[in-house]
Design a protein around this motif. Structure first.
Motif, PDB file in Angstrom:
ATOM      1  N   UNK A  26       1.452  -7.367 -21.677  1.00  9.77           N
ATOM      2  CA  UNK A  26       1.298  -8.599 -22.439  1.00  9.77           C
ATOM      3  C   UNK A  26      -0.190  -8.883 -22.620  1.00  9.77           C
ATOM      4  N   UNK A  27      -0.550  -9.180 -23.857  1.00  7.18           N
ATOM      5  CA  UNK A  27      -1.945  -9.510 -24.162  1.00  7.18           C
ATOM      6  C   UNK A  27      -2.173 -11.014 -24.273  1.00  7.18           C
ATOM      7  N   UNK A  28      -1.150 -11.819 -24.157  1.00 11.04           N
ATOM      8  CA  UNK A  28      -1.301 -13.274 -24.295  1.00 11.04           C
ATOM      9  C   UNK A  28      -2.004 -13.906 -23.106  1.00 11.04           C
ATOM     10  N   UNK A  29      -1.687 -13.440 -21.895  1.00 12.80           N
ATOM     11  CA  UNK A  29      -2.322 -13.936 -20.666  1.00 12.80           C
ATOM     12  C   UNK A  29      -2.307 -15.471 -20.601  1.00 12.80           C
ATOM     13  N   UNK A  30      -1.140 -16.054 -20.778  1.00  7.11           N
ATOM     14  CA  UNK A  30      -0.997 -17.509 -20.768  1.00  7.11           C
ATOM     15  C   UNK A  30      -1.353 -18.078 -19.391  1.00  7.11           C
ATOM     16  N   UNK A  31      -2.151 -19.121 -19.374  1.00  4.62           N
ATOM     17  CA  UNK A  31      -2.469 -19.808 -18.131  1.00  4.62           C
ATOM     18  C   UNK A  31      -1.177 -20.360 -17.545  1.00  4.62           C
ATOM     19  N   UNK A  32      -0.929 -20.112 -16.265  1.00  9.68           N
ATOM     20  CA  UNK A  32       0.282 -20.589 -15.608  1.00  9.68           C
ATOM     21  C   UNK A  32       1.484 -19.674 -15.785  1.00  9.68           C
ATOM     22  N   UNK A  33       1.285 -18.489 -16.331  1.00 12.87           N
ATOM     23  CA  UNK A  33       2.372 -17.520 -16.512  1.00 12.87           C
ATOM     24  C   UNK A  33       3.075 -17.293 -15.181  1.00 12.87           C
ATOM     25  N   UNK A  34       4.418 -17.237 -15.201  1.00 13.38           N
ATOM     26  CA  UNK A  34       5.154 -17.061 -13.955  1.00 13.38           C
ATOM     27  C   UNK A  34       5.251 -15.599 -13.535  1.00 13.38           C
ATOM     28  N   UNK A 142       1.695 -28.340 -21.762  1.00 11.45           N
ATOM     29  CA  UNK A 142       2.949 -28.781 -22.375  1.00 11.45           C
ATOM     30  C   UNK A 142       4.172 -28.368 -21.544  1.00 11.45           C
ATOM     31  N   UNK A 143       3.927 -27.959 -20.309  1.00 13.64           N
ATOM     32  CA  UNK A 143       5.018 -27.565 -19.433  1.00 13.64           C
ATOM     33  C   UNK A 143       5.989 -28.734 -19.270  1.00 13.64           C
ATOM     34  N   UNK A 144       7.291 -28.413 -19.352  1.00 18.10           N
ATOM     35  CA  UNK A 144       8.318 -29.444 -19.245  1.00 18.10           C
ATOM     36  C   UNK A 144       9.550 -28.822 -18.598  1.00 18.10           C
ATOM     37  N   UNK A 145       9.824 -29.177 -17.367  1.00 17.68           N
ATOM     38  CA  UNK A 145      10.946 -28.606 -16.627  1.00 17.68           C
ATOM     39  C   UNK A 145      12.302 -29.100 -17.126  1.00 17.68           C
ATOM     40  N   UNK A 146      12.317 -30.090 -18.005  1.00 18.20           N
ATOM     41  CA  UNK A 146      13.571 -30.619 -18.549  1.00 18.20           C
ATOM     42  C   UNK A 146      14.061 -29.822 -19.750  1.00 18.20           C
ATOM     43  N   UNK A 147      13.246 -28.949 -20.275  1.00 19.34           N
ATOM     44  CA  UNK A 147      13.632 -28.142 -21.433  1.00 19.34           C
ATOM     45  C   UNK A 147      14.582 -27.031 -21.007  1.00 19.34           C
ATOM     46  N   UNK A 148      15.527 -26.726 -21.863  1.00 17.27           N
ATOM     47  CA  UNK A 148      16.423 -25.608 -21.588  1.00 17.27           C
ATOM     48  C   UNK A 148      15.800 -24.306 -22.069  1.00 17.27           C
ATOM     49  N   UNK A 149      15.826 -23.312 -21.249  1.00 15.75           N
ATOM     50  CA  UNK A 149      15.487 -21.932 -21.596  1.00 15.75           C
ATOM     51  C   UNK A 149      14.089 -21.746 -22.178  1.00 15.75           C
TER      52      UNK A 149
END
Length: 176
Positions: A26-34, A142-149
């Motif tokens: 992956x080249x995106x390297x998103x901050x906070x990637x799990x 924009x992390x939101x644990x209430x979102x589905x999938x």
């Protein structure tokens, strides 16, 4: 292509009980990637014919709803050809009785359409085999644990057959 893990009985990455393939690279390297270890294209094991058979067989029980592709990123150029072969085999064996979801940090209209930076000879055929595409990078703010999938509010759950039919992104219904 390499992959990090295959998870059977996954209920977190799409509806129902699923098999999930985490590809490497992956080249995106998103901050906070799990799964930052999957950024490395060499991470994990080689995806081979035995792996493909294992995944195909894991979809056999009626209670398995389908396959989910994530990673890493399935739409990195290095991953697309191997994934296309897998998806074609799934559609050949199961038709549309198993759903196929894919997650990508790329944006459908910008990156995956003809002329997009991640479009290859395989991309259109992969998209045609998908039922759902979850697109957009993970954005920590924009992390939101209430979102589905999905993990962040910018990410979309796209109904791919409708998107391809209409020629524009169509959100899948029923997901919050």
């Amino acid at each position: 292509m390499n992959y990090s893990v295959i998870k059977e009985y996954d209920i977190a990455n799409g509806p129902g009980c699923r098999t999930t393939l985490f590809v490497s690279g992956c080249r995106n390297h998103c901050e906070g990637c799990f799964q930052p270890e999957t950024w490395n294209f060499a991470y994990g094991q080689a995806f081979d014919e035995e792996t493909r058979r294992y995944i195909l067989d894991s979809l056999e029980p009626e209670y398995v709803a389908g396959l989910t592709l994530l990673g890493g990123d399935p739409f990195e150029e290095e991953n697309q050809e191997a994934l296309l072969g897998l998806l074609e085999k799934i559609r050949e064996r199961y038709g549309r009785s198993r759903t196929i979801w894919a997650y990508t940090g790329y944006v459908y209209e910008r990156d995956l359409v003809p002329g997009g930076r991640k479009h290859t000879d395989a991309t259109d055929r992969i998209l045609a085999d998908l039922d759902v595409l979850v697109d957009g990078p993970f954005i920590l703010e924009q992390k939101n644990l209430m979102l589905q999938f999905r993990g962040s509010a910018n990410q979309r759950i796209l109904d791919m057959p409708s998107t391809l039919e209409r020629g524009e992104a169509v959100l899948a219904e029923g997901y919050r």
